[in-house]
Write a protein that holds these residues in place. Structure first.
Motif, PDB file in Angstrom:
ATOM      1  N   SER A  14     -20.898  38.469 -34.111  1.00  0.00           N
ATOM      2  CA  SER A  14     -22.289  38.184 -33.791  1.00  0.00           C
ATOM      3  C   SER A  14     -22.419  37.442 -32.471  1.00  0.00           C
ATOM      4  O   SER A  14     -23.301  37.740 -31.657  1.00  0.00           O
ATOM      5  CB  SER A  14     -22.943  37.382 -34.921  1.00  0.00           C
ATOM      6  N   VAL A  15     -21.541  36.464 -32.251  1.00  0.00           N
ATOM      7  CA  VAL A  15     -21.605  35.702 -30.995  1.00  0.00           C
ATOM      8  C   VAL A  15     -21.392  36.630 -29.803  1.00  0.00           C
ATOM      9  O   VAL A  15     -22.152  36.589 -28.818  1.00  0.00           O
ATOM     10  CB  VAL A  15     -20.564  34.570 -30.994  1.00  0.00           C
ATOM     11  N   MET A  39     -22.117  28.384 -51.246  1.00  0.00           N
ATOM     12  CA  MET A  39     -21.534  29.124 -50.129  1.00  0.00           C
ATOM     13  C   MET A  39     -22.623  29.801 -49.301  1.00  0.00           C
ATOM     14  O   MET A  39     -22.521  29.885 -48.070  1.00  0.00           O
ATOM     15  CB  MET A  39     -20.550  30.168 -50.658  1.00  0.00           C
ATOM     16  N   LEU A  40     -23.653  30.295 -49.974  1.00  0.00           N
ATOM     17  CA  LEU A  40     -24.775  30.895 -49.256  1.00  0.00           C
ATOM     18  C   LEU A  40     -25.448  29.867 -48.349  1.00  0.00           C
ATOM     19  O   LEU A  40     -25.774  30.163 -47.190  1.00  0.00           O
ATOM     20  CB  LEU A  40     -25.785  31.462 -50.251  1.00  0.00           C
ATOM     21  N   ALA A  41     -25.637  28.656 -48.861  1.00  0.00           N
ATOM     22  CA  ALA A  41     -26.256  27.591 -48.057  1.00  0.00           C
ATOM     23  C   ALA A  41     -25.360  27.196 -46.898  1.00  0.00           C
ATOM     24  O   ALA A  41     -25.839  26.969 -45.774  1.00  0.00           O
ATOM     25  CB  ALA A  41     -26.557  26.388 -48.939  1.00  0.00           C
ATOM     26  N   ALA A  42     -24.056  27.101 -47.131  1.00  0.00           N
ATOM     27  CA  ALA A  42     -23.133  26.727 -46.059  1.00  0.00           C
ATOM     28  C   ALA A  42     -23.091  27.796 -44.970  1.00  0.00           C
ATOM     29  O   ALA A  42     -23.122  27.480 -43.770  1.00  0.00           O
ATOM     30  CB  ALA A  42     -21.735  26.500 -46.634  1.00  0.00           C
ATOM     31  N   ALA A  43     -23.030  29.068 -45.376  1.00  0.00           N
ATOM     32  CA  ALA A  43     -22.997  30.150 -44.390  1.00  0.00           C
ATOM     33  C   ALA A  43     -24.319  30.220 -43.613  1.00  0.00           C
ATOM     34  O   ALA A  43     -24.324  30.456 -42.401  1.00  0.00           O
ATOM     35  CB  ALA A  43     -22.721  31.482 -45.089  1.00  0.00           C
ATOM     36  N   SER A  44     -25.433  30.001 -44.300  1.00  0.00           N
ATOM     37  CA  SER A  44     -26.735  30.022 -43.623  1.00  0.00           C
ATOM     38  C   SER A  44     -26.851  28.865 -42.635  1.00  0.00           C
ATOM     39  O   SER A  44     -27.382  29.031 -41.529  1.00  0.00           O
ATOM     40  CB  SER A  44     -27.863  29.940 -44.657  1.00  0.00           C
ATOM     41  N   THR A  45     -26.362  27.702 -43.024  1.00  0.00           N
ATOM     42  CA  THR A  45     -26.385  26.554 -42.109  1.00  0.00           C
ATOM     43  C   THR A  45     -25.505  26.820 -40.894  1.00  0.00           C
ATOM     44  O   THR A  45     -25.883  26.501 -39.758  1.00  0.00           O
ATOM     45  CB  THR A  45     -25.906  25.287 -42.833  1.00  0.00           C
ATOM     46  N   MET A 105     -24.939  29.647 -39.648  1.00  0.00           N
ATOM     47  CA  MET A 105     -25.650  30.629 -38.833  1.00  0.00           C
ATOM     48  C   MET A 105     -26.697  29.977 -37.936  1.00  0.00           C
ATOM     49  O   MET A 105     -26.967  30.449 -36.830  1.00  0.00           O
ATOM     50  CB  MET A 105     -26.354  31.642 -39.743  1.00  0.00           C
ATOM     51  N   ILE A 106     -27.288  28.891 -38.417  1.00  0.00           N
ATOM     52  CA  ILE A 106     -28.347  28.224 -37.658  1.00  0.00           C
ATOM     53  C   ILE A 106     -27.778  27.466 -36.462  1.00  0.00           C
ATOM     54  O   ILE A 106     -28.444  27.323 -35.428  1.00  0.00           O
ATOM     55  CB  ILE A 106     -29.133  27.272 -38.580  1.00  0.00           C
ATOM     56  N   VAL A 107     -26.538  26.991 -36.574  1.00  0.00           N
ATOM     57  CA  VAL A 107     -25.955  26.138 -35.531  1.00  0.00           C
ATOM     58  C   VAL A 107     -25.958  26.808 -34.153  1.00  0.00           C
ATOM     59  O   VAL A 107     -26.386  26.189 -33.165  1.00  0.00           O
ATOM     60  CB  VAL A 107     -24.534  25.701 -35.939  1.00  0.00           C
ATOM     61  N   PHE A 130     -27.877  27.030 -28.624  1.00  0.00           N
ATOM     62  CA  PHE A 130     -28.430  27.836 -27.538  1.00  0.00           C
ATOM     63  C   PHE A 130     -29.772  27.279 -27.062  1.00  0.00           C
ATOM     64  O   PHE A 130     -30.040  27.204 -25.854  1.00  0.00           O
ATOM     65  CB  PHE A 130     -28.594  29.276 -28.009  1.00  0.00           C
ATOM     66  N   LEU A 131     -30.609  26.863 -28.007  1.00  0.00           N
ATOM     67  CA  LEU A 131     -31.900  26.295 -27.633  1.00  0.00           C
ATOM     68  C   LEU A 131     -31.728  25.010 -26.833  1.00  0.00           C
ATOM     69  O   LEU A 131     -32.426  24.773 -25.845  1.00  0.00           O
ATOM     70  CB  LEU A 131     -32.733  26.028 -28.881  1.00  0.00           C
ATOM     71  N   ILE A 132     -30.787  24.174 -27.256  1.00  0.00           N
ATOM     72  CA  ILE A 132     -30.551  22.918 -26.533  1.00  0.00           C
ATOM     73  C   ILE A 132     -30.020  23.194 -25.130  1.00  0.00           C
ATOM     74  O   ILE A 132     -30.449  22.575 -24.145  1.00  0.00           O
ATOM     75  CB  ILE A 132     -29.569  22.029 -27.322  1.00  0.00           C
ATOM     76  N   ALA A 133     -29.091  24.147 -25.022  1.00  0.00           N
ATOM     77  CA  ALA A 133     -28.510  24.459 -23.717  1.00  0.00           C
ATOM     78  C   ALA A 133     -29.538  25.051 -22.771  1.00  0.00           C
ATOM     79  O   ALA A 133     -29.609  24.702 -21.594  1.00  0.00           O
ATOM     80  CB  ALA A 133     -27.326  25.418 -23.890  1.00  0.00           C
ATOM     81  N   VAL A 134     -30.372  25.942 -23.288  1.00  0.00           N
ATOM     82  CA  VAL A 134     -31.361  26.606 -22.439  1.00  0.00           C
ATOM     83  C   VAL A 134     -32.538  25.687 -22.133  1.00  0.00           C
ATOM     84  O   VAL A 134     -33.165  25.809 -21.079  1.00  0.00           O
ATOM     85  CB  VAL A 134     -31.841  27.904 -23.125  1.00  0.00           C
TER      86      VAL A 134
END
Length: 291
Positions: free
Chosen positions: A88-89, A256-262, A264-266, A271-275
């Motif tokens: 994805s990255v 595990m769903l919550a951990a994977a979703s979190t 994914m948000i990182v 990217f938002l912080i960098a841009v």
């Protein structure tokens, strides 16, 4: 007889200042409450990812618990998740770069030059976003099979570009329309070519728009699920598809769903912080809007 030190009208000014203070406090209280409402799902998701598997979906929920990184360790040790995350990255990052390289010059040409049937061209570009994804995913599947792009990273990059290209063209055309052509004319008077005027004058003025469409394109591609579900099987699986795998037909692995979703948000937050730094710099540069 003693004279009063209170000036006429001071009580009225005091009442006015008090009213303004109360309005400001009320406004901040409303904004704070709304922020809590908006951010609460993120807190809930993050807290679930830090709970043991048997405690993640307990009812009533455990508000006080001992956090654990067990779920994240399990994810890091899962080779399929690491591969999907890397896919994805790479694919989303490449698609954002490619869609900007194609869409920004295309929008500039549509803004600055007299294109035959320009309105029809813009409507045709926008039409690519009119159909729901479920209506076009099967034709794309057939085309990808014929071109040997099925389950390839290149194929998914092209798919993400096709999703976001119309957005980039439309937004950037409106942005270029707001930049006066006199800026480029002044650059040409100083000896700059058309290309140099575009690179050194127009693009710096269009930074806010460019970074805005980059953010939106990144998010749209990052969260896309349907095309990844149909157009990949193993090699180019995106992280969204791996997260979806935690939802089974009989049970859901909530922790595990919550951990994977979190996780994914990182990248989106990073990217938002960098841009945002460059976006703020572009906004401070200023753009003169045509009257």
């Amino acid at each position: 007889m003693a004279t009063s030190d209170v000036e006429p009208g001071s009580s009225q000014r005091l009442d006015k200042d008090t009213q303004e203070t109360l309005v400001t406090v009320a406004r901040h209280a409303v904004l704070l409450g709304w922020s809590v409402v908006v951010l609460f799902p993120l807190y809930w998701l993050a807290s679930m990812s830090l709970k043991p598997p048997g405690q993640a979906n307990s009812l009533p929920p455990d508000w006080v618990f001992l956090p654990t990184v067990y779920n994240y360790i399990q994810l890091a040790q899962n080779g399929e998740f690491v591969a999907a995350f890397a896919n994805s990255v790479v694919m989303v990052g490449a698609s954002v770069v490619l869609v900007l390289l194609i869409g920004v010059p295309a929008a500039y040409v549509l803004s600055r030059y007299d294109i035959p049937m320009e309105r029809d061209v813009l409507v045709w570009i926008l039409s690519s976003r009119m159909l729901p994804p479920i209506a076009v995913v099967i034709p794309f599947f057939v085309i990808f099979q014929q071109l040997n792009l099925f389950d390839t990273r290149i194929g998914m990059v092209l798919m993400y570009v096709s999703i976001n290209l119309s957005l980039v063209v439309w937004v950037m055309k409106a942005f270029f329309d707001g930049i006066p052509e006199t800026l480029e004319e002044a650059a040409r008077v100083d000896g700059a070519t058309q290309f140099q005027g575009f690179m050194k004058v127009v693009l710096p003025a269009a930074k806010p728009g460019i970074f805005s469409v980059a953010i939106i394109s990144f998010i749209f591609a990052w969260i896309e699920l349907l095309f990844g579900l149909v157009l990949t099987s193993f090699n180019a699986v995106p992280v969204t598809l791996f997260v979806y795998s935690f939802i089974g037909s009989r049970s859901i692995e909530w922790s595990m769903l919550a951990a994977a979703s979190t996780a994914m948000i990182v990248p989106v937050v990073v990217f938002l912080i960098a841009v945002n730094k460059y976006l703020a710099a572009g906004l401070s540069f200023g753009v003169v809007i045509k009257e």
